[in-house]
Write an enzyme that holds these catalytic residues in place. Structure first.
Site, PDB file in Angstrom:
ATOM      1  N   LEU A 165      -8.884   0.377   4.295  1.00 27.89           N
ATOM      2  CA  LEU A 165      -9.214   0.634   5.692  1.00 27.89           C
ATOM      3  C   LEU A 165      -7.942   0.604   6.516  1.00 27.89           C
ATOM      4  O   LEU A 165      -7.196  -0.370   6.455  1.00 27.89           O
ATOM      5  CB  LEU A 165     -10.150  -0.465   6.211  1.00 27.89           C
ATOM      6  CG  LEU A 165     -11.500  -0.600   5.513  1.00 27.89           C
ATOM      7  CD1 LEU A 165     -12.146  -1.930   5.889  1.00 27.89           C
ATOM      8  CD2 LEU A 165     -12.418   0.560   5.889  1.00 27.89           C
ATOM      9  N   HIS A 195      -9.508   5.048  -1.497  1.00 26.36           N
ATOM     10  CA  HIS A 195      -8.670   5.150  -0.291  1.00 26.36           C
ATOM     11  C   HIS A 195      -9.426   5.961   0.753  1.00 26.36           C
ATOM     12  O   HIS A 195     -10.312   6.741   0.424  1.00 26.36           O
ATOM     13  CB  HIS A 195      -7.348   5.855  -0.627  1.00 26.36           C
ATOM     14  CG  HIS A 195      -6.362   4.952  -1.288  1.00 26.36           C
ATOM     15  ND1 HIS A 195      -5.147   4.646  -0.740  1.00 26.36           N
ATOM     16  CD2 HIS A 195      -6.432   4.247  -2.442  1.00 26.36           C
ATOM     17  CE1 HIS A 195      -4.503   3.814  -1.530  1.00 26.36           C
ATOM     18  NE2 HIS A 195      -5.261   3.554  -2.576  1.00 26.36           N
ATOM     19  N   ASP A 215       2.504   4.893  -5.618  1.00 30.06           N
ATOM     20  CA  ASP A 215       1.742   6.131  -5.512  1.00 30.06           C
ATOM     21  C   ASP A 215       2.615   7.320  -5.890  1.00 30.06           C
ATOM     22  O   ASP A 215       3.431   7.791  -5.098  1.00 30.06           O
ATOM     23  CB  ASP A 215       1.209   6.286  -4.083  1.00 30.06           C
ATOM     24  CG  ASP A 215       0.449   7.594  -3.901  1.00 30.06           C
ATOM     25  OD1 ASP A 215       0.234   8.309  -4.904  1.00 30.06           O
ATOM     26  OD2 ASP A 215       0.074   7.895  -2.757  1.00 30.06           O
ATOM     27  N   HIS A 246      -7.505  10.382   3.930  1.00 31.00           N
ATOM     28  CA  HIS A 246      -6.817   9.464   4.847  1.00 31.00           C
ATOM     29  C   HIS A 246      -6.935   9.940   6.294  1.00 31.00           C
ATOM     30  O   HIS A 246      -6.834  11.141   6.558  1.00 31.00           O
ATOM     31  CB  HIS A 246      -5.331   9.384   4.503  1.00 31.00           C
ATOM     32  CG  HIS A 246      -5.060   8.705   3.194  1.00 31.00           C
ATOM     33  ND1 HIS A 246      -4.583   9.374   2.104  1.00 31.00           N
ATOM     34  CD2 HIS A 246      -5.205   7.425   2.810  1.00 31.00           C
ATOM     35  CE1 HIS A 246      -4.432   8.524   1.103  1.00 31.00           C
ATOM     36  NE2 HIS A 246      -4.811   7.326   1.499  1.00 31.00           N
ATOM     37  N   ASP A 248       0.854  -1.192   0.000  1.00 32.08           N
ATOM     38  CA  ASP A 248       0.000   0.000   0.000  1.00 32.08           C
ATOM     39  C   ASP A 248       0.894   1.247   0.000  1.00 32.08           C
ATOM     40  O   ASP A 248       1.822   1.354   0.808  1.00 32.08           O
ATOM     41  CB  ASP A 248      -0.876  -0.033   1.261  1.00 32.08           C
ATOM     42  CG  ASP A 248      -1.882   1.099   1.303  1.00 32.08           C
ATOM     43  OD1 ASP A 248      -2.357   1.514   0.228  1.00 32.08           O
ATOM     44  OD2 ASP A 248      -2.204   1.560   2.416  1.00 32.08           O
ATOM     45  N   HIS A 249       0.624   2.176  -0.904  1.00 30.59           N
ATOM     46  CA  HIS A 249       1.380   3.430  -0.970  1.00 30.59           C
ATOM     47  C   HIS A 249       2.888   3.245  -1.063  1.00 30.59           C
ATOM     48  O   HIS A 249       3.637   3.866  -0.276  1.00 30.59           O
ATOM     49  CB  HIS A 249       1.049   4.349   0.220  1.00 30.59           C
ATOM     50  CG  HIS A 249      -0.320   4.944   0.125  1.00 30.59           C
ATOM     51  ND1 HIS A 249      -0.636   5.939  -0.776  1.00 30.59           N
ATOM     52  CD2 HIS A 249      -1.457   4.664   0.794  1.00 30.59           C
ATOM     53  CE1 HIS A 249      -1.909   6.242  -0.644  1.00 30.59           C
ATOM     54  NE2 HIS A 249      -2.446   5.471   0.286  1.00 30.59           N
TER      55      HIS A 249
HETATM   56 ZN   LIG Z   1      -4.339   5.449   0.861  1.00 29.13          ZN
END
Ligand SMILES: [Zn+2]
Length: 294
Positions: free
Chosen positions: A225, A202, A100, A174, A78-79
């Site tokens: 999440l 997101h 990202d 976020h 993630d990211h």
């Molecule tokens: Zn995110």
């Protein structure tokens, strides 16, 4: 079984539901993902940022996939911020990565993502990228509209990069929102009609069940999440402390006379139980309950 994210999300697109992507931070939270998914007969995405112990969590995921063979799961970066994060994830055996570069101008985002897609696809791993920018909840009131995905860029971005899933900015954020979340459903509707690959939302935490359900109905296939899960985890640990003999007195001196290893283990188990419970709730909200079968 660990599969690619593309496999999970393409099925979700056909079936009209979304898969929960849960941020993990300990081996217990990895197990909680598998348990929640097994309990709800659902697919799940186990999401690690580069800031947690990716190598250890990947090993935990490989262990629990054997314990819960019925759960279709993706192990996802993630990211990822840099190309090196993607390389680390590939080396650890992730089945899915996100690079990202959403804060860069369009062309630079395309260039960086295309490179990651080439590396990941070469070893059978699928890729998510972000167009537009999902910001931080603390700055929500100032930044809400400035980062929204431009619908005229989305289809071209997917074609130019070859990404398997696209994270879009439609008004979520976020962390904890400052102000009320406002989702641009009209934009989401247009994006889901334009973009051929699954769409990702997101900032699912604190957004509200009704809004998330509507986003799923309009074509979101993955919802991230993090904040809600870690909050519940910490609340679970705190509740255990409050309902058991105190560890320390008011001066900070240790007064607990029982076995502290057992105590610590039980406290962290309560955290993981609370994490699992809220994840199961979201699995139901996203419509993915029962979707592990067939
Ligand atoms: Zn995110």
């Amino acid at each position: 079984m660990l599969v690619t994210m593309k496999e999970l999300l393409c099925r979700a697109k056909e079936g009209g539901y979304a898969v929960a992507a849960a941020n993990v931070f300990t081996g217990r939270t990895v197990e909680a993902c598998f348990k929640a998914a097994a309990e709800r007969k659902a697919p799940v995405i186990i999401a690690c940022t580069p800031y947690v112990q990716m190598e250890e969590l990947a090993l935990a995921a490989r262990m629990y996939e054997r314990k819960y063979p019925q759960v279709p799961a993706a192990l996802h970066l993630d990211h990822g911020k840099e190309y090196e994060d993607v390389q680390r994830a590939l080396r650890c055996g992730f089945t899915s990565v996100m690079l990202d570069k959403s804060t860069l101008p369009y062309k630079e985002n395309v260039k960086a993502v295309r490179e990651a897609v080439r590396a990941a696809h070469a070893v059978g791993v699928t890729v998510e990228a972000e167009l537009g920018h999902v910001g931080k909840g603390a700055e929500y009131e100032e930044t809400r509209d400035s980062g929204l995905t431009r619908k005229e860029e989305a289809k071209g971005f997917v074609e130019e990069t070859g990404v398997d899933a696209l994270a879009v900015a439609v008004g979520t954020s976020h962390g904890v929102y400052k102000g009320r979340p406002h989702l641009n459903f009209e934009l989401l509707n247009e994006l889901s009609r334009e973009v051929p690959v699954p769409l990702v939302l997101h900032g699912g935490s604190n957004t509200g069940e009704d809004k998330l359900k509507k986003a799923v109905d309009l074509g979101i296939q993955k919802i991230n999440l993090s904040t809600d899960l870690s909050t519940e985890y910490l609340k679970g640990v705190k509740k255990f402390e409050e309902t058991n003999d105190p560890l320390f007195d008011e001066s900070g001196a240790l007064v607990y006379t029982g076995n502290r290893t057992v105590y610590a283990n039980q406290a962290l188990s309560k955290g993981a139980e609370a994490y699992q419970e809220i994840l199961e709730k979201y699995i139901r909200v996203f419509g993915s309950e029962g979707k592990a079968l067939g």
